[in-house]
Design an enzyme around this catalytic site. Structure first.
Site, mmCIF file in Angstrom:
data_model
loop_
_atom_site.group_PDB
_atom_site.id
_atom_site.type_symbol
_atom_site.label_atom_id
_atom_site.label_comp_id
_atom_site.label_asym_id
_atom_site.label_seq_id
_atom_site.Cartn_x
_atom_site.Cartn_y
_atom_site.Cartn_z
ATOM 1 N N CYS A 48 48.447 36.527 45.344
ATOM 2 C CA CYS A 48 48.015 35.135 45.129
ATOM 3 C C CYS A 48 47.488 35.040 43.691
ATOM 4 C CB CYS A 48 46.978 34.713 46.177
ATOM 5 S SG CYS A 48 45.405 35.587 46.049
ATOM 6 N N HIS A 49 46.599 34.103 43.433
ATOM 7 C CA HIS A 49 46.094 33.901 42.079
ATOM 8 C C HIS A 49 45.106 35.004 41.672
ATOM 9 C CE1 HIS A 49 44.083 30.969 39.006
ATOM 10 N NE2 HIS A 49 44.794 31.896 38.413
#
Length: 130
Positions: free
Chosen positions: A88-89
């Site tokens: 993810c981020h």
């Protein structure tokens, strides 16, 4: 009969002794993923960010599966026996998804520590940060 090293019985008694399952750590570093991606048997990388985030910054060869879609798509699109790295981020969403996948029997699922942001910082500065 004792199992071969690395081939442990899962929640079972092997011969007369019970052996624990060798579990992978829940997270792996971006350096570890970079090394695995150079290998022929690289793991499936599942990017659980939203489409706009993937349009902003992404890695080639990933499976795009937004976090909200994982429960509906994981069993159809992912092999529970395969190595899966969830990205993810920054690593929070991926750790949550990794935990869920492990509960569903994806024992080789791992979260990318620091996410794509850490990848940009340590591995490939051409990947935009946002």
């Amino acid at each position: 009969m004792r199992p071969e090293r690395g081939n442990l019985c899962r929640n079972a008694v092997c011969g007369r002794r019970a052996y624990a399952v060798k579990m992978l750590p829940y997270e792996l570093s971006v350096a570890e993923l970079a090394a695995l991606r150079r290998d022929e048997k690289s793991p499936v990388v599942v990017d659980v960010r939203e489409p706009w985030e993937i349009a902003t910054a992404s890695l080639p060869g990933t499976v795009n599966m937004p976090m909200g879609d994982v429960p509906a798509r994981a069993h159809q699109e992912l092999d529970p026996e395969a190595a899966v790295v969830v990205m993810c981020h920054h690593g929070a969403r991926s750790l949550s998804v990794t935990n869920w996948l492990r509960q569903q029997g994806f024992d080789k699922a791992q979260s990318l520590a620091g996410g794509i942001d850490q990848w940009s910082l340590e591995i490939d500065g051409s990947v935009p940060r946002y």
